[in-house]
Design an enzyme around this catalytic site. Structure first.
Site, short mmCIF file in Angstrom:
data_model
loop_
_atom_site.label_atom_id
_atom_site.label_comp_id
_atom_site.label_asym_id
_atom_site.label_seq_id
_atom_site.Cartn_x
_atom_site.Cartn_y
_atom_site.Cartn_z
N LYS A 1 0.82 -1.21 0.00
CA LYS A 1 0.00 0.00 0.00
C LYS A 1 0.85 1.26 0.00
O LYS A 1 0.45 2.31 -0.51
CB LYS A 1 -0.94 -0.02 1.21
N GLU B 1 -2.32 6.78 8.21
CA GLU B 1 -2.97 7.85 7.48
C GLU B 1 -3.88 8.64 8.41
O GLU B 1 -4.32 8.12 9.45
CB GLU B 1 -3.85 7.29 6.34
N HIS C 1 -14.29 -2.87 8.52
CA HIS C 1 -13.57 -2.72 7.25
C HIS C 1 -13.85 -3.84 6.25
O HIS C 1 -13.16 -3.95 5.25
CB HIS C 1 -12.05 -2.60 7.50
N GLU D 1 -9.61 1.98 -5.37
CA GLU D 1 -10.48 2.32 -4.25
C GLU D 1 -10.17 3.72 -3.73
O GLU D 1 -9.00 4.12 -3.62
CB GLU D 1 -10.33 1.28 -3.14
N GLU E 1 -6.08 2.46 -2.51
CA GLU E 1 -5.27 1.36 -3.04
C GLU E 1 -5.89 0.84 -4.33
O GLU E 1 -7.04 1.18 -4.67
CB GLU E 1 -5.21 0.22 -2.02
N ASN F 1 -6.73 -2.92 -5.86
CA ASN F 1 -6.75 -4.36 -5.63
C ASN F 1 -6.50 -5.05 -6.97
O ASN F 1 -7.34 -4.98 -7.87
CB ASN F 1 -8.10 -4.80 -5.06
N GLU G 1 -17.63 -8.29 -5.28
CA GLU G 1 -18.74 -7.47 -5.74
C GLU G 1 -18.69 -7.13 -7.22
O GLU G 1 -19.46 -6.27 -7.70
CB GLU G 1 -18.82 -6.18 -4.91
N ARG H 1 -24.14 -10.04 0.89
CA ARG H 1 -23.40 -11.28 1.14
C ARG H 1 -24.08 -12.04 2.27
O ARG H 1 -24.10 -11.59 3.40
CB ARG H 1 -21.96 -10.97 1.50
N ARG I 1 -60.96 -24.61 33.42
CA ARG I 1 -59.81 -24.55 34.32
C ARG I 1 -59.86 -25.65 35.38
O ARG I 1 -59.22 -26.67 35.26
CB ARG I 1 -59.69 -23.18 35.00
N ASP I 2 -60.66 -25.45 36.42
CA ASP I 2 -60.58 -26.33 37.57
C ASP I 2 -61.03 -27.75 37.27
O ASP I 2 -60.52 -28.71 37.85
CB ASP I 2 -61.40 -25.75 38.73
N ALA I 3 -61.98 -27.91 36.35
CA ALA I 3 -62.46 -29.26 36.04
C ALA I 3 -61.36 -30.10 35.43
O ALA I 3 -61.11 -31.24 35.87
CB ALA I 3 -63.67 -29.18 35.11
N GLN J 1 -58.22 -29.40 35.58
CA GLN J 1 -57.12 -29.46 36.56
C GLN J 1 -57.36 -30.61 37.51
O GLN J 1 -56.43 -31.34 37.88
CB GLN J 1 -57.04 -28.15 37.35
N ARG K 1 -53.90 -15.90 44.02
CA ARG K 1 -53.50 -16.35 45.36
C ARG K 1 -53.02 -15.18 46.23
O ARG K 1 -51.90 -15.18 46.75
CB ARG K 1 -52.41 -17.40 45.24
N ASP L 1 -56.52 -16.34 50.08
CA ASP L 1 -55.23 -16.61 50.72
C ASP L 1 -55.30 -18.00 51.33
O ASP L 1 -56.32 -18.40 51.91
CB ASP L 1 -54.92 -15.59 51.82
N LYS M 1 -64.85 -20.47 48.93
CA LYS M 1 -64.05 -21.46 48.19
C LYS M 1 -63.93 -22.74 49.01
O LYS M 1 -63.15 -22.84 49.95
CB LYS M 1 -62.66 -20.87 47.90
N HIS N 1 -67.85 -21.76 45.37
CA HIS N 1 -67.05 -22.72 44.59
C HIS N 1 -66.90 -23.98 45.43
O HIS N 1 -66.67 -23.93 46.64
CB HIS N 1 -65.66 -22.11 44.32
N HIS O 1 -66.00 -28.62 45.21
CA HIS O 1 -65.62 -29.84 44.49
C HIS O 1 -66.59 -30.93 44.91
O HIS O 1 -67.14 -30.90 46.00
CB HIS O 1 -64.18 -30.24 44.82
N THR P 1 -53.91 -24.31 47.84
CA THR P 1 -52.59 -23.97 47.30
C THR P 1 -52.13 -22.60 47.79
O THR P 1 -52.87 -21.64 47.67
CB THR P 1 -52.63 -23.96 45.75
#
Length: 1184
Positions: A159, A243, A278, A318, A331, A333, A339, A384, A574-576, A578, A647, A681, A743, A773, A775, A908
């Site tokens: 160079k 440079e 570069h 370039e 420079e 090439n 390219e 590329r 959900r609960d059923a 589960q 919860r 709770d 509950k 609620h 069971h 829970t």
């Protein structure tokens, strides 16, 4: 240059062609066809390179009727460039050269060329393309080197000398050192004169190596040393030149062609400003925003400089252009560049063909390449595509390319090599070219390795690129380019999962066997009173939710209270499931019946469909996003209020969290579709309840403050009597709840007790809506719910018939029948309700692998008080822990564990505490008395210790003593709400951490999930990264493999359907322990490589700990050692933690039974152990 006599002969004979002559009839081979169209005297070319450039050269060479030779290293023996040539030869012997070194073996390459009759060698780019010694060896061997003369390569390869030539030719250069420098003092002298910034460059190489930008004196010496070291390593010479560095310049290069007679032309310029470190990333031809005067001057100087050195063949000059449009030579090439293709596109000139023909003696004029005949048309852009991961600093990625589907179409050119390395080029106006490139990038399908396609797409859509104003440090200066939208790779990830199921079976926890039903589930039709089919194309808009949305929670509560009948909440969603199916019902199966549900159950009080255990199970076992489930359900059922289980101060987690975590979670739940929050709770601790209630009120949700009903209120021995419940209701009313929830999680609310409790509350609070609620564990659920309705409850729970009874909720049709004709009618169409149940009856068979196999009601629930959902979970856990045959013992131990803990409210997570202690007692054969007597030495499950510490709140009546003190062994004892001891969640920090770990956009829902379940969320994200979103996969294929040849469809999104067929499962590879699974996907054969988990299973038999030897420490129960805290030789004291054992959702610490030294450690982290397996020995005595 080639030897003079050879060059002259080539020039003289260039225009000669083969004379037409009679050719005997023979097989028309490719070589014969080429021979009949030969236009050059030379006919055999070797390309000394690999990858895409040899392929590019071979294509042009074949067009010129040349016979081609490839060379390859042993490691490249399967590379595509070898297959594209007419002949191919390995470089040296196996192991003689490194994979790269082979292509630098100049003597061996020339030898191959001579031996096999090559007359020309094209070096491509990289490797030996700029090596003057190689060019000399080629010419010395009597061959033609396609490129500049060795002397010119020498002059331009340095160079510094190139810079000197430019100055002599009057071409402007950036201020720099007069020559190459080797000592730091010389660099320092330059900066003293010209200042900063500067750029240090390797004098004998390029490609960004040996290059450093220095902006200040402090980093100058280190940068110099690194640059010289790098240059020496890369190029064998550490000298550099310096440079002045230009800020934000454009990088413009000019494509040149020169012949053997000194003629030089330019093929216009390329803008190569988009670079990273570069190295060029995207190139444009011609430059979009270069002023005409600057362009013309650059082109003229490029030609002038090339002529001054008598440049021949292809090369590139370039330049840098600063922000004032001043340009400076960098420079030349002396080779073709990657390219070059975009210049070919805008000029229509085949540069490689010109190279070959010039080397063979042609002049530019003979080729028609005079300057006046060269022009440009439109724009071309090159990208590329590489196997690099932009998200990880462009770290190279390796692996097997599982899928490769390239782009194509009008204006798109691909130059590829191994796999897909190469470029995408397109031609038209700049904007249309940019859009074509984007289209082509999106069209690519590359799976198995990371690529830079997402980054290039981000780059091409940035406003600066759109305007064509990029500069050389644009990528480094623009961090937003790395906000990538990556390829989802959904199909291949899905195949990976399907392949795993095909080889290893389902990995879903708790699954036993395959579904009993694998057919297509029939969606029921709803009929109106006239027998006409109701159109369910769109969801119903009629329902109680409109009051919440239009008038708010208080108006909703008032309307519910004023309703004459008793409303129902459906727990099926959900609960059923589960309670009966281990919470395993997937989102897709809920959505399939959603619109029908919105019509059939439009008068529901609410649909319980989210929160509680479904939240973590969705991620933990179903690999689904619970928030995504919520949003999708909400879209399809906009009319029925959604209810979730909260919860209290735990959110949906199993322990207390900081208050701001609960606020954040509830806010997200409300925004994403939850209307009613049933806040409870586990200990009925009003301080814990208040946290959840206030969070709901802040978010604007309907607050259903809830009393957990525990034990038999009619039993005079129980401390939870009517007075207790009424006092708790008073406290909840003071918190301004909208609805009161009762509950009954164990199903122990007997009909008469229900009448007493609900009647007393109704009498005291006539305007307070009450929702109950329960069971159906004991079989009295329907009677109890009817009793509640008659006593004044406004809403009670029920489940679809096929998922009702036992540990689930009472049958919805049984309740409807029981209330029919009374003033408590729930207002539902029984025919529609029954029609929906035909869907759920089929679905239950699909989920048969998760059945609890309960045979009928269990009146013993009044004794053991195990909540409905927990009962089925404990049965499953007991079998997993090897306690299946001791189920009766486990139920009895549950009663004793509850008594040991002080007869606590069991829901829970406190129900889990009692369950963990019960299973611990059965595993270790401990009686009630044993636990009390040995509490100070037992390694209790982690949940038990957390309860005793006070991390779940304060139990009614206090903690059991002395059990608490003995079990905690000095651990803290909380006497106030645990959330008060926790630091607030740092949400910005979590967002940043999640973004770092998983990339992409981090949503507030992601943050909420992580706060609730950090490890579960991380595991879920990793699973999805590997297998993609499996919520779209039909359940029968989620749980079991299809039959060979069975075709099935998967809809990834609306209008995007995969048609799949399992073709075969390959044999086991004994070397890798893997199998190849072959699927047909949309008509193409795809394969997935799967680890066969059975192939690597080792049966490890561990010695058992001797219970009579106090030095031997055994595993308290079966599980996995998730953490090991000691090693051989560790000195421990009594009670010190040795390891952490995880069994299902239960964790416990294995602690030292006495002081001593750890020896004979038998386990490692991740090991599975059985109960009583020897973990280690602890020898009494001092550490030596």
């Amino acid at each position: 240059m080639a030897a003079p006599d050879l060059a002259d002969k080539l020039a003289d004979k260039y225009e000669e062609v083969f004379e037409d002559e009679e050719v005997p009839k023979e097989a028309q081979t490719v070589h014969r066809i080429r021979a009949n169209s030969t236009i050059m005297q030379l006919n055999k070319i070797l390309v000394a390179n690999r990858g895409e450039i040899p392929i590019r050269i071979f294509r042009t060479a074949h067009e010129l009727s040349l016979h081609t030779i490839a060379i390859f290293s042993y490691e490249d023996r399967l590379s595509m460039h070898r297959q594209k040539a007419d002949e191919a030869y390995v470089i040296g012997k196996r192991g003689q050269y490194t994979p790269v070194g082979a292509y630098l073996a100049s003597d061996e390459i020339v030898k191959i060329a001579v031996e096999h009759g090559a007359q020309m060698i094209h070096p491509g780019y990289g490797f030996l393309s700029e090596n003057a010694d190689f060019a000399r060896k080629v010419e010395k061997a009597g061959l033609v080197f396609i490129g500049p003369s060795p002397d010119v390569i020498d002059a331009l390869g340095d160079k510094v000398s190139a810079r000197t030539l430019a100055v002599a030719a009057g071409v402007p250069v950036v201020p720099g050192t007069e020559g190459a420098v080797e000592r730091f003092e010389e660099v320092k002298k330059f900066t003293d004169e010209y200042g900063f910034p500067i750029i240090i460059k390797a004098a004998y190489g390029g490609g960004g190596r040996g290059m450093r930008v220095v902006r200040e004196q402090a980093s100058l010496q280190e940068s110099f040393e690194r640059a010289t070291s790098e240059a020496k390593s890369a190029f064998g010479n550490g000298t550099v030149f310096v440079e002045r560095f230009l800020d934000k310049p454009k990088h413009i290069e000019v494509q040149l062609l020169g012949d053997n007679e000194g003629n030089v032309v330019h093929l216009y310029e390329r803008d190569c400003s988009v670079q990273r470190r570069h190295q060029k990333v995207v190139e444009i031809a011609p430059a979009k925003d270069l002023p005409t005067a600057t362009r013309d001057a650059i082109l003229a100087d490029a030609v002038k400089l090339a002529k001054s050195v008598k440049y021949r063949n292809a090369g590139t000059a370039e330049f840098l252009v600063d922000q004032q449009n001043r340009y400076y030579f960098i420079e030349i090439n002396p080779r073709i560049q990657v390219e070059h293709t975009i210049t070919e596109e805008i000029t229509g000139i085949d540069i490689v063909a010109a190279q070959i023909q010039i080397a063979a003696g042609a002049t530019l004029e003979q080729l028609g390449l005079t300057q006046d005949r060269i022009s440009t048309r439109g724009f071309a852009i090159q990208c590329r595509i590489t196997t690099e991961d932009p998200a990880k600093g462009f770290q190279p990625d390796t692996g097997k390319i599982e899928v490769y589907r390239s782009a194509g179409g009008n204006g798109v050119r691909l130059d590829g090599g191994n796999g897909f390395a190469g470029a995408v080029i397109t031609r038209t106006t700049y904007e249309i070219a940019r859009r074509k490139v984007l289209r082509a990038l999106i069209e690519f399908r590359i799976r198995g390795v990371k690529t830079n396609i997402p980054f290039i797409a981000s780059l091409l859509t940035h406003p600066v690129f759109v305007a064509g104003n990029c500069w050389t440090t644009f990528i480094d200066d623009t961090p937003s380019l790395f906000d990538l939208v990556g390829s989802q790779n959904r199909a291949q990830k899905l195949l990976a999962y399907l392949g795993d199921v095909a080889v290893n079976g389902s990995s879903i926890k708790g699954q036993v066997g395959e579904p009993k039903f694998k057919g297509d589930i029939i969606i029921p039709a709803l009929l109106d009173d006239a027998g006409n089919k109701i159109d369910v194309t769109w969801p119903s808009k009629k329902g109680w939710r409109s009051i919440i949305l239009e008038q708010g929670p208080k108006a909703f509560a008032k309307a519910v209270r004023e309703y004459k009948g008793c409303l129902l909440m459906d727990t099926t969603w959900r609960d059923a499931h589960q309670s009966l199916l281990a919470t395993r019902v997937r989102t897709v199966d809920l959505l399939n019946i959603a619109k029908e549900t919105s019509h059939a159950l439009s008068n529901l009080y609410s649909l319980e469909c989210w929160g509680g255990a479904t939240f973590d199970v969705a991620m933990r076992f179903l690999y689904e996003d619970p928030w995504d489930r919520l949003r999708k359900m909400r879209k399809l059922i906009p009319n029925i209020p959604f209810q979730m289980l909260l919860r209290g101060a735990n959110g949906v987690a199993y322990s207390s969290l900081p208050d701001n975590a609960i606020d954040h979670f509830v806010d997200q739940a409300k925004k994403n579709g939850v209307d009613i929050f049933r806040v409870f709770d586990a200990l009925n601790d009003i301080n814990q309840l208040e946290v959840g209630i206030k969070a709901v009120q802040k978010a604007g949700g309907v607050c259903e403050g809830t009393v957990c009903y525990s034990g038999d209120m009619l039993n005079p021995k129980k401390k939870y009597n009517l007075k207790y419940y009424l006092e708790l209701v008073d406290k909840l009313v003071e918190l301004d709840i909208d609805v009161l929830g009762i509950k009954d999680m164990a199903g122990v609310l007997k009909p008469y007790a229900a009448t007493l409790l609900i009647g007393a509350i109704r009498e005291k609070y006539p305007d307070l809506p009450i929702h109950v609620h329960t069971h159906d564990s004991a079989g009295t659920g329907v009677a109890s719910m009817v009793a509640c309705a008659m006593a004044g409850a406004d809403a009670v729970d029920a489940a679809t018939d096929s998922l009702s009874g036992m540990t689930s909720q009472p049958s919805i049709n049984a309740i409807l029948a029981s209330l029919e004709g009374s003033d408590k009618d729930p207002g539902l169409n029984v025919h529609h309700v029954r029609a929906l149940d035909t869907y759920w009856s089929q679905l239950r068979l699909l989920y048969s692998p998760f059945e609890a196999h309960l045979t009928g009601p269990d009146p013993e629930v009044y004794e053991h008080e195990i909540p409905g959902g927990q009962l089925t979970n404990m049965m499953f856990q007991a079998s997993q822990l090897g306690l299946g045959s001791q189920w009766l013992e486990t139920k009895k131990a549950y009663e004793q564990a509850n008594d040991l803990l002080g007869d606590i409210v069991k829901v829970t997570p406190t129900s889990k505490v009692v369950g963990d202690l019960a299973q611990f007692m059965v595993s270790n054969k401990l009686s009630f008395e044993d636990v009390q007597a040995r509490a100070a030495e037992l390694d209790f499950p982690g949940s038990v210790l957390e309860f005793l510490e006070g991390l779940m709140g304060q139990p009614y009546g206090g903690f059991p003593e002395p059990l608490r003190t003995n079990a905690l062994r000095g651990r803290r004892k909380l006497d106030k709400r645990p959330g008060l001891t926790l630091e607030p969640i740092d949400f910005p920090k979590i967002r940043k951490e999640l973004s770092r770990k998983f990339g992409g956009t981090v949503t507030e829902c992601d943050v909420a999930s992580y706060v609730m379940y950090p490890k579960v969320f991380e595991d879920y994200k990793k699973f999805v990264a590997k297998y993609g979103d499996l919520s779209v996969l039909p359940t029968k294929y989620f749980l079991s493999k299809p039959e060979i040849g069975e075709e099935f469809h998967v809809e990834l999104e609306k209008g995007k359907v995969l048609i799949l067929k399992l073709l075969a499962v390959g044999p086991l590879s004994e070397n890798t322990g893997q199998r190849e699974v072959f699927y047909e996907m949309n008509g193409e054969v795809r394969q997935a490589t799967v680890d066969d988990k059975q192939a690597s299973v080792e049966n490890i038999s561990r010695p058992k700990a001797d219970a009579g030897d106090s030095s031997q420490v055994g595993a308290p129960m079966a599980g996995v050692l998730v953490e090991l805290r000691v090693h051989d030789g560790s000195e421990v004291k009594k009670g010190d933690p040795l390891a952490v054992l995880s069994a299902m959702k239960m964790e416990m610490v294995i602690s030292a039974p006495h002081n001593g030294i750890v020896s004979s450690l038998m386990v490692r982290e991740g090991d599975s152990v059985d109960g009583s397996d020897l973990v280690c020995r602890i020898t009494k005595g001092e550490k030596k």
